[in-house]
Write an enzyme that holds these catalytic residues in place. Structure first.
Site, PDB file in Angstrom:
ATOM      1  N   ARG A 262      21.549   3.277   6.827  1.00 22.36           N
ATOM      2  CA  ARG A 262      22.791   3.995   7.129  1.00 22.36           C
ATOM      3  C   ARG A 262      23.254   4.733   5.876  1.00 22.36           C
ATOM      4  NH1 ARG A 262      23.284  -1.065   9.113  1.00 22.36           N
ATOM      5  NH2 ARG A 262      24.351  -1.665   7.211  1.00 22.36           N
TER       6      ARG A 262
ATOM      7  N   HIS B 219      20.042  -7.834  -0.541  1.00 24.51           N
ATOM      8  CA  HIS B 219      19.159  -7.377   0.543  1.00 24.51           C
ATOM      9  C   HIS B 219      19.953  -6.575   1.573  1.00 24.51           C
ATOM     10  CE1 HIS B 219      16.113  -7.249   3.661  1.00 24.51           C
ATOM     11  NE2 HIS B 219      16.928  -7.855   4.501  1.00 24.51           N
TER      12      HIS B 219
ATOM     13  N   GLN C 169      11.553  -1.544  14.245  1.00 21.18           N
ATOM     14  CA  GLN C 169      12.923  -2.027  14.010  1.00 21.18           C
ATOM     15  C   GLN C 169      13.929  -0.880  13.992  1.00 21.18           C
ATOM     16  OE1 GLN C 169      13.239  -4.325  10.396  1.00 21.18           O
ATOM     17  NE2 GLN C 169      15.427  -4.709  10.633  1.00 21.18           N
TER      18      GLN C 169
ATOM     19  N   TYR D  68      16.835  -1.427  16.944  1.00 21.63           N
ATOM     20  CA  TYR D  68      17.761  -2.501  16.542  1.00 21.63           C
ATOM     21  C   TYR D  68      19.221  -2.264  16.906  1.00 21.63           C
ATOM     22  CZ  TYR D  68      20.021  -0.466  12.364  1.00 21.63           C
ATOM     23  OH  TYR D  68      20.790   0.284  11.516  1.00 21.63           O
TER      24      TYR D  68
ATOM     25  N   ASP E  83      17.510 -16.522  12.458  1.00 19.77           N
ATOM     26  CA  ASP E  83      17.272 -15.916  11.155  1.00 19.77           C
ATOM     27  C   ASP E  83      18.558 -15.269  10.654  1.00 19.77           C
ATOM     28  OD1 ASP E  83      15.478 -15.454   9.026  1.00 19.77           O
ATOM     29  OD2 ASP E  83      15.325 -13.356   9.601  1.00 19.77           O
TER      30      ASP E  83
ATOM     31  N   LYS F  45      10.214  -8.136  15.127  1.00 19.73           N
ATOM     32  CA  LYS F  45      10.208  -9.407  14.406  1.00 19.73           C
ATOM     33  C   LYS F  45       9.452 -10.514  15.136  1.00 19.73           C
ATOM     34  CE  LYS F  45      13.528  -8.436  11.231  1.00 19.73           C
ATOM     35  NZ  LYS F  45      13.456  -8.738   9.804  1.00 19.73           N
TER      36      LYS F  45
ATOM     37  N   THR G 277      16.145 -12.498   4.076  1.00 23.14           N
ATOM     38  CA  THR G 277      15.372 -12.022   2.928  1.00 23.14           C
ATOM     39  C   THR G 277      16.136 -12.274   1.639  1.00 23.14           C
ATOM     40  OG1 THR G 277      14.574 -10.291   4.376  1.00 23.14           O
ATOM     41  CG2 THR G 277      14.146 -10.018   2.014  1.00 23.14           C
TER      42      THR G 277
ATOM     43  N   GLU H 189       9.160 -10.435   4.724  1.00 20.43           N
ATOM     44  CA  GLU H 189      10.495 -10.825   4.275  1.00 20.43           C
ATOM     45  C   GLU H 189      10.359 -12.174   3.583  1.00 20.43           C
ATOM     46  OE1 GLU H 189      13.457 -10.376   7.407  1.00 20.43           O
ATOM     47  OE2 GLU H 189      13.608  -8.240   6.918  1.00 20.43           O
TER      48      GLU H 189
ATOM     49  N   ASP I 157       9.137 -13.774   7.222  1.00 22.79           N
ATOM     50  CA  ASP I 157       9.618 -13.196   8.477  1.00 22.79           C
ATOM     51  C   ASP I 157       9.044 -11.779   8.599  1.00 22.79           C
ATOM     52  OD1 ASP I 157      11.097 -12.546  10.740  1.00 22.79           O
ATOM     53  OD2 ASP I 157      12.879 -11.996   9.588  1.00 22.79           O
TER      54      ASP I 157
END
Ligand code: MN
Length: 405
Positions: free
Chosen positions: A132, A123, A230, A234, A116, A243, A339, A189, A223
């Protein structure tokens, strides 16, 4: 959006079965599913030297492996046969066509590997701003390579298959301890999936300008993502349990050939990319996409309208980058686009972006609201390309959220 309309210009490929019947290859015209094995049995593909058994199959992989010369010839033959609005073809022992409502459609591809990407600039910028807030929205590598992760192929299911709300480890901030919980931030997504149509040997990179030889076609793709899982998991290695619990694919694979009229010039990239990612001609595909949210108490409403051309990296660049190190792609591999978000807020491809992290709820016709999805909610993604009287429809991918098990 108009009603689904599978035209003679399209001729996508899929897998169907009738009650107690074996899976077979099919195409679709209007609302009629056309049995390709029955046509093969009548000898319609004999001169193309294709074994009949290819058309009685659980997946499209063997058909795709015949190569583009053969699959293009079959598509052309079908266009000839189906051009007559009242086809006179009959088979002594079986129907040639079935109404869409009378058959079951299956996952079209036996998916070997699933990658993916993360190739829409809007996005990536939106997510970067939310995840962030104190740093740059895009990380330094983003405009130099198409970022991706390896996902899980065996948890990809066809439209109409539903899943139970996933659960896992979540942590709302970095200063507290994690807790075990059903996801409270279940998200979509909006993506397209590229279906790989040709193998490259391990150690052999694919040239960016030849990369489309390796594309059989495309489907719609959702997705599914659990944003709270997440957020906590992640860093540093990317998405994992947020996911891999479920992904959804539409049943009809639209061929690259059907999309030729819908090529859309892609913008020149700045900064300049490395030589192996430089294309002689850059283009995306102009495919209109929409996401519909339906709850148990409301009719569906459109929550997003986007377009496959809202991409920074092209499919050809994704393939070139995926194989630049010698990684092998195989027939039936799936590459998610990432996405697909446009520039305006009504074109964002996830609820994370549409509600801006849950801050701006969506109001439904009955006055109820949604930030992320609740049990019983249904998401339908639709897509089509239309230009100069030619229409190529992707159909839909529809999934309902079931309560936690
Ligand atoms: Mn994704």
């Amino acid at each position: 959006m108009n009603k689904m309309n599978f035209t003679i210009d399209n001729i996508p490929f899929g897998i169907f079965s009738v009650k107690n019947g074996r899976k077979r290859l099919a195409t679709i015209i209007n609302d009629q599913v056309v049995d390709l094995y029955a046509l093969a049995d009548l000898g319609y593909f004999d001169d193309l030297k294709i074994k009949k058994s290819v058309f009685k199959n659980d997946f499209l992989n063997n058909f795709i492996s015949l190569g583009k010369d053969k699959t293009k010839a079959v598509r052309k033959r079908l266009q000839e046969i189906l051009a007559d609005p009242t086809p006179k073809i009959t088979h002594p022992a079986q129907p040639i066509t079935h109404h869409l409502n009378d058959v079951q459609l299956h996952l079209p591809i036996k998916i070997g590997d699933y990658t993916d990407f993360y190739s829409s600039e809007q996005h990536a910028t939106n997510v970067g701003k939310m995840f962030r807030p104190d740093g740059d929205a895009l990380l330094p590598n983003w405009k130099h390579l198409p970022v991706a992760y390896h996902g899980r192929a065996s948890s990809i299911f066809v439209s109409g298959e539903n899943f139970h709300r996933p659960k896992g480890q979540v942590n709302a901030s970095d200063t507290t301890l994690p807790v075990f919980s059903p996801t409270k931030r279940l998200d979509i997504e909006l993506e397209m999936a590229t279906i790989i149509g040709k193998n490259n040997l391990i150690g052999h990179s694919i040239d960016v300008n030849a990369a489309e030889d390796y594309v059989f076609g495309f489907t719609l793709f959702n997705d599914w993502s659990a944003r709270d899982i997440q957020r906590w998991e992640y860093v540093p290695l990317g998405p994992f349990l947020a996911k891999n619990f479920f992904s959804s694919m539409s049943p009809w694979v639209v061929t690259l050939e059907a999309l030729e009229p819908f090529r859309a010039a892609a913008e020149t990239q700045k900064p300049e990319v490395l030589a192996y990612l430089k294309e002689e001609k850059r283009h995306h595909f102009d495919i209109q996409l929409e996401v519909i949210l339906k709850t148990q108490h409301t009719e569906g409403i459109i929550i997003s309208q986007s377009n496959f051309k809202n991409m920074y990296w092209t499919v050809a660049q994704q393939i070139a980058h995926h194989t630049v190190n010698g990684c092998n792609l195989n027939v039936g591999d799936v590459m998610g686009s990432g996405t697909i978000s446009g520039k305006t807020p009504d074109s964002f491809g996830s609820l994370l972006e549409l509600t801006w992290g849950g801050k701006n709820p969506i109001t439904l016709p009955d006055g109820s609201t949604r930030t992320f999805l609740e049990d019983g909610d249904t998401i339908i993604i639709k897509g089509f390309a239309e230009k100069d009287g030619i229409r190529v429809d992707f159909g839909e991918v529809k999934t309902t959220i079931l309560p936690i098990k």
